[in-house]
Scaffold this active site. Structure first.
Site, PDB file in Angstrom:
ATOM      1  NE  ARG A 351     -14.713  32.539  14.587  1.00  0.00           N
ATOM      2  CZ  ARG A 351     -13.530  32.785  13.788  1.00  0.00           C
ATOM      3  NH1 ARG A 351     -13.193  31.769  13.120  1.00  0.00           N
ATOM      4  NH2 ARG A 351     -12.775  33.968  14.020  1.00  0.00           N
ATOM      5  N   GLY A 352     -16.265  28.175  18.724  1.00  0.00           N
ATOM      6  CA  GLY A 352     -17.408  27.215  18.887  1.00  0.00           C
ATOM      7  C   GLY A 352     -18.268  27.337  20.060  1.00  0.00           C
TER       8      GLY A 352
END
Length: 414
Positions: A351-352
């Site tokens: 997700r980062g």
């Protein structure tokens, strides 16, 4: 025994009846006063007269309140806020690209967190919606349509399209689950066989912003509701064997003071960006902030008028960035380096990586460019990865500084 009956002239009776029907005049400057004179009993029941009085009193109070609401909560202009550039940048990028996933703002009390977030409401552009739809359905995107609108489209019905400002909804800490998710009218469903649904705050916030002040103090059952809606983009209400779903895609914006408690890791990971702000130390800036606040409190309308030009310009810049966003691109080499930074920092999941790429493109669009530069990545990557790092109680530097150090190493900057 004789009764002494007194006869009253007819003109006196008419005069008394006319006086009884005459309302009492209330001064215009009177506050919260509803004075009504009720005619004497003339065949109607006491309950009916009392009900009529309550309705008239409620109507009078409602009109008074509606007039006062215009200046009840004047909003401080976004462009007038001094400092806190990191927080303002994170908010603007989320408006440009809502798929970034929201922003969590943590900082000391009295640093302007709530003021800045609520000031964002003035900058929100308009969006196309289906007219008279409580879920803000997108007329062009089936994924953002309610079930009713989707069925109307399948039937070939021509939809009425309108426009409205992107909504910003406050989620109070004491809200009930029914107020947040919505409720189903069981009585109407059983008697008429109709799914009568009263939309909640999640329906109102669809395609908009959902703001939670002091999010770290939010009850666990509401946190679970937010997690479910944020993960799926849909809100499902189950009551007595009846199920209703509607789209609930919103930008989740939260603020809080770390001294009041930590945020659950599951919810913290749902925020695309994390801005950490502190108290302004420069005495001159502090004096400027105090002066501006005093001027605003004295005459909010005049103060806001002074910033109309800058507010309009910033809104136009955001709209232009939204149009340019589809043309923006991150080169393959930069994408590899972003993922390398996430790997070196032991960031869980991808997700980062996704959020950093989206935020970098949004910043490039905001600057009027279509190509992402290393400077764009350097400005947004601490916001995207700071809250995803594993906590080290013995660490001597801030998580944002750790991200910047790894960035300089990977990109070969000193």
């Amino acid at each position: 025994m004789a009764l002494n009956v007194r006869t009253i002239p007819s003109n006196v009776v008419a005069q008394r009846q006319q006086t009884a029907r005459t309302p009492v005049r209330v001064p215009i400057n009177a506050k919260s006063v509803v004075a009504l004179r009720v005619a004497p009993f003339q065949g109607a029941s006491v309950a009916a007269q009392r009900a009529a009085l309550q309705v008239r009193a409620a109507a009078a109070t409602e009109v008074k309140t509606e007039k006062e609401l215009g200046q009840a909560r004047p909003i401080f202009p976004f462009t007038a806020i001094v400092g806190q550039d990191e927080m303002k940048l994170a908010l603007i990028l989320n408006v440009i690209d809502p798929k970034i996933g929201g922003v969590m703002i943590m900082g000391d009390r009295g640093t302007g967190k709530s003021t800045t977030i609520r000031a964002l409401a003035d900058l929100l552009p308009e969006m196309k919606v289906v007219a008279n739809d409580p879920f803000n359905s997108d007329p062009a995107d089936p994924e953002l349509m309610s079930e009713e609108i989707r069925n109307r489209v399948k039937a070939g019905e021509q939809l009425q399209i309108g426009s409205k400002k992107i909504p910003m909804v406050d989620l109070p800490l004491g809200a009930t689950e029914d107020r947040v998710c919505g409720t189903i009218d069981i009585e109407k469903a059983l008697t008429e066989g109709v799914k009568a649904f009263e939309p909640g705050l999640l329906a109102k916030a669809n395609r908009g912003i959902l703001y939670v002040d002091e999010v770290n103090l939010l009850d666990d059952h509401l946190v679970d509701v937010l997690l479910d809606s944020a993960a799926s983009g849909w809100n499902t209400v189950e009551r007595e064997g009846i199920s209703i779903s509607h789209p609930a895609r919103f930008i989740l914006v939260g603020s809080g003071n770390p001294e009041e408690g930590e945020l659950r890791p599951q919810l913290l990971d749902r925020f695309g960006m994390h801005a950490q702000i502190g108290t302004v130390k420069d005495p001159r800036l502090r004096v400027q902030i105090v002066s501006q606040r005093a001027t605003f409190d004295e005459n909010p309308a005049a103060f806001r008028k002074d910033y109309d030009g800058s507010q309009t310009a910033l809104t136009a810049r955001i709209v232009d960035a939204q149009k340019l966003l589809k043309q923006c691109d991150v080169s393959y080499d930069y994408r590899v380096k972003i993922s390398q930074i996430c790997s070196d920092l032991n960031v869980d999941g991808i997700r980062g990586d996704i959020v950093t790429n989206r935020a970098a493109k949004a910043l490039a669009a905001f600057e009027g460019r279509t190509e992402v530069t290393p400077e764009d990545i350097y400005r947004v990557i601490p916001l995207c990865l700071r809250h995803r790092l594993r906590k080290d109680p013995l660490a001597e530097i801030d998580d944002g500084d750790r991200v910047r150090e790894v960035f300089k190493t990977v990109f070969g900057m000193e």
